[in-house]
Write a protein that holds these residues in place. Structure first.
Motif, short mmCIF file in Angstrom:
data_model
loop_
_atom_site.label_atom_id
_atom_site.label_comp_id
_atom_site.label_asym_id
_atom_site.label_seq_id
_atom_site.Cartn_x
_atom_site.Cartn_y
_atom_site.Cartn_z
N VAL A 59 -3.17 -17.69 -11.61
CA VAL A 59 -3.61 -16.76 -12.65
C VAL A 59 -4.40 -15.64 -11.98
CG1 VAL A 59 -4.94 -16.44 -14.78
CG2 VAL A 59 -3.70 -18.59 -14.38
N TRP A 60 -4.00 -14.40 -12.22
CA TRP A 60 -4.65 -13.23 -11.65
C TRP A 60 -5.17 -12.33 -12.75
CZ3 TRP A 60 -5.20 -11.81 -6.41
CH2 TRP A 60 -4.61 -12.69 -5.50
N CYS A 61 -6.39 -11.86 -12.59
CA CYS A 61 -6.99 -10.89 -13.52
C CYS A 61 -7.08 -9.56 -12.78
CB CYS A 61 -8.38 -11.34 -13.95
SG CYS A 61 -8.38 -12.90 -14.87
N VAL A 62 -6.53 -8.52 -13.38
CA VAL A 62 -6.48 -7.19 -12.76
C VAL A 62 -7.31 -6.23 -13.60
CG1 VAL A 62 -4.97 -5.32 -11.96
CG2 VAL A 62 -4.14 -7.70 -11.94
N PHE A 63 -8.43 -5.77 -13.02
CA PHE A 63 -9.27 -4.83 -13.78
C PHE A 63 -10.03 -3.90 -12.84
CE2 PHE A 63 -11.55 -8.95 -13.54
CZ PHE A 63 -12.72 -8.58 -12.88
N ASP A 64 -10.57 -2.83 -13.43
CA ASP A 64 -11.29 -1.80 -12.68
C ASP A 64 -12.79 -1.91 -12.91
OD1 ASP A 64 -8.77 -0.88 -12.07
OD2 ASP A 64 -8.85 0.85 -13.42
N ARG A 65 -13.54 -1.35 -11.99
CA ARG A 65 -14.99 -1.16 -12.20
C ARG A 65 -15.19 -0.06 -13.23
NH1 ARG A 65 -19.44 -0.25 -13.47
NH2 ARG A 65 -21.34 -0.28 -12.22
N ASP A 66 -14.54 1.08 -12.98
CA ASP A 66 -14.40 2.17 -13.94
C ASP A 66 -15.68 2.46 -14.71
OD1 ASP A 66 -13.00 4.16 -15.22
OD2 ASP A 66 -12.04 2.84 -16.65
N SER A 67 -15.55 2.61 -16.02
CA SER A 67 -16.71 2.96 -16.84
C SER A 67 -17.42 1.74 -17.42
CB SER A 67 -16.27 3.88 -18.00
OG SER A 67 -15.26 3.25 -18.77
N TRP A 68 -16.96 0.55 -17.06
CA TRP A 68 -17.60 -0.66 -17.58
C TRP A 68 -18.96 -0.85 -16.93
CZ3 TRP A 68 -14.72 -1.25 -21.50
CH2 TRP A 68 -13.33 -1.16 -21.42
N THR A 69 -19.85 -1.56 -17.61
CA THR A 69 -21.18 -1.81 -17.06
C THR A 69 -21.08 -2.75 -15.87
OG1 THR A 69 -21.62 -3.75 -18.45
CG2 THR A 69 -22.21 -1.57 -19.35
N LEU A 99 -3.03 -9.62 -4.29
CA LEU A 99 -2.00 -9.99 -5.25
C LEU A 99 -0.63 -9.50 -4.77
CD1 LEU A 99 -0.81 -11.01 -7.87
CD2 LEU A 99 -1.79 -9.03 -9.06
N VAL A 100 -0.58 -8.31 -4.23
CA VAL A 100 0.67 -7.76 -3.71
C VAL A 100 1.23 -8.67 -2.60
CG1 VAL A 100 1.67 -5.84 -2.37
CG2 VAL A 100 0.18 -5.36 -4.32
N GLN A 101 0.37 -9.09 -1.69
CA GLN A 101 0.80 -9.96 -0.60
C GLN A 101 1.29 -11.30 -1.13
OE1 GLN A 101 -2.94 -9.45 1.66
NE2 GLN A 101 -1.68 -8.96 3.42
N GLU A 102 0.64 -11.82 -2.16
CA GLU A 102 1.05 -13.10 -2.73
C GLU A 102 2.42 -12.99 -3.37
OE1 GLU A 102 0.63 -17.02 -2.95
OE2 GLU A 102 -0.89 -15.70 -2.07
N LEU A 103 2.66 -11.92 -4.11
CA LEU A 103 3.98 -11.71 -4.74
C LEU A 103 5.07 -11.50 -3.69
CD1 LEU A 103 2.97 -9.36 -7.70
CD2 LEU A 103 3.64 -11.77 -7.86
N ASN A 104 4.72 -10.82 -2.62
CA ASN A 104 5.69 -10.53 -1.56
C ASN A 104 6.22 -11.80 -0.91
OD1 ASN A 104 5.67 -7.76 -1.91
ND2 ASN A 104 4.23 -7.38 -0.23
N LYS A 105 5.45 -12.88 -0.96
CA LYS A 105 5.89 -14.14 -0.36
C LYS A 105 7.15 -14.68 -1.04
CE LYS A 105 1.24 -15.77 0.87
NZ LYS A 105 0.20 -16.81 0.59
N PHE A 106 7.38 -14.24 -2.28
CA PHE A 106 8.47 -14.80 -3.07
C PHE A 106 9.64 -13.83 -3.26
CE2 PHE A 106 4.55 -16.91 -4.14
CZ PHE A 106 4.89 -18.25 -3.98
N ILE A 107 9.57 -12.69 -2.54
CA ILE A 107 10.68 -11.73 -2.58
C ILE A 107 11.66 -12.11 -1.49
CG2 ILE A 107 11.35 -9.34 -2.22
CD1 ILE A 107 8.71 -8.47 -3.44
N GLN A 108 12.91 -12.29 -1.86
CA GLN A 108 13.93 -12.74 -0.90
C GLN A 108 14.72 -11.55 -0.38
OE1 GLN A 108 15.95 -15.62 -3.39
NE2 GLN A 108 14.85 -17.30 -2.40
#
Length: 201
Positions: free
Chosen positions: A79-89, A192-201
């Motif tokens: 499970v991966w959560c993708v979020f920005d620092r952005d304008s959030w506190t 996350l990119v590297q983890e997904l790349n492990k499963f690209i054939q």
């Protein structure tokens, strides 16, 4: 006890499968389109891994809670959560990081914006810039107007992905100690990119 199969040369055969366990990914994104459009374009065969990408439009803390609920409804390997620092506190961002870790979730964050990951495909950037400036910078780098919710950006940047990974790794090394909410710019999207790349054939 079942006998091992013997081949024509008298050697015992053992079935070797490097992907014996089919991976199931849940990727829950803060953005409703930009990040989901990017991750949905990874060409991972469905018989190797299943990727469920959700665009929630929520603040980081709420997003982690949503990931928790979605994970309860199904059985995911990662499970991966993708979020920005952005304008959030800072408090909201830090709480999300802590809560995600407590749940065993991985975090692909960007400080300040997800577009930093795109910029790193072209250049090493270690000076913080306002979120609004990323659009202009990407327009210059791409040689055309940057469209935030592009569905083709993954393919456009793919051949430069190895550069972005290296730049992201080097960027994190700049920060000692590493404090995600304060380290601007920084990102862990490459993990996350590297983890997904492990499963690209």
């Amino acid at each position: 006890m079942p006998r091992k199969k013997v081949n024509s040369r008298g050697y015992h055969e053992r079935k070797v499968n490097t992907r014996e366990i089919r991976q199931r990914f849940l990727i829950v994104c803060e953005g409703e389109k930009t990040e989901p459009n990017y991750f949905r374009n990874f060409r991972v065969p469905k018989n190797v891994a299943e990727i469920n990408v959700q665009g929630r439009g929520e603040n980081p803390s709420k997003l982690v809670e949503s990931a928790k609920q979605l994970n309860k409804q199904d059985d995911y390997n990662q499970v991966w959560c993708v979020f920005d620092r952005d304008s959030w506190t800072k408090e909201d961002f830090n709480n999300a990081m802590i809560n995600a870790e407590a749940q065993g979730f991985q975090v692909a964050y960007s400080n300040e914006a997800f577009e930093l990951w795109y910029v790193l495909h072209f250049q090493f950037l270690n000076t913080g810039i306002p979120r609004s400036d990323y659009n202009k910078k990407l327009t210059d780098l791409l040689g055309r107007p940057y469209k935030k919710n592009s569905d083709t950006i993954y393919d456009e940047l793919l051949e430069k992905q190895f550069i972005a990974i290296k730049n992201a790794e080097n960027l994190l090394k700049q920060y000692v100690p590493h404090i995600p909410s304060q380290d601007n710019p920084s990102t862990t999207v490459h993990l996350l990119v590297q983890e997904l790349n492990k499963f690209i054939q």
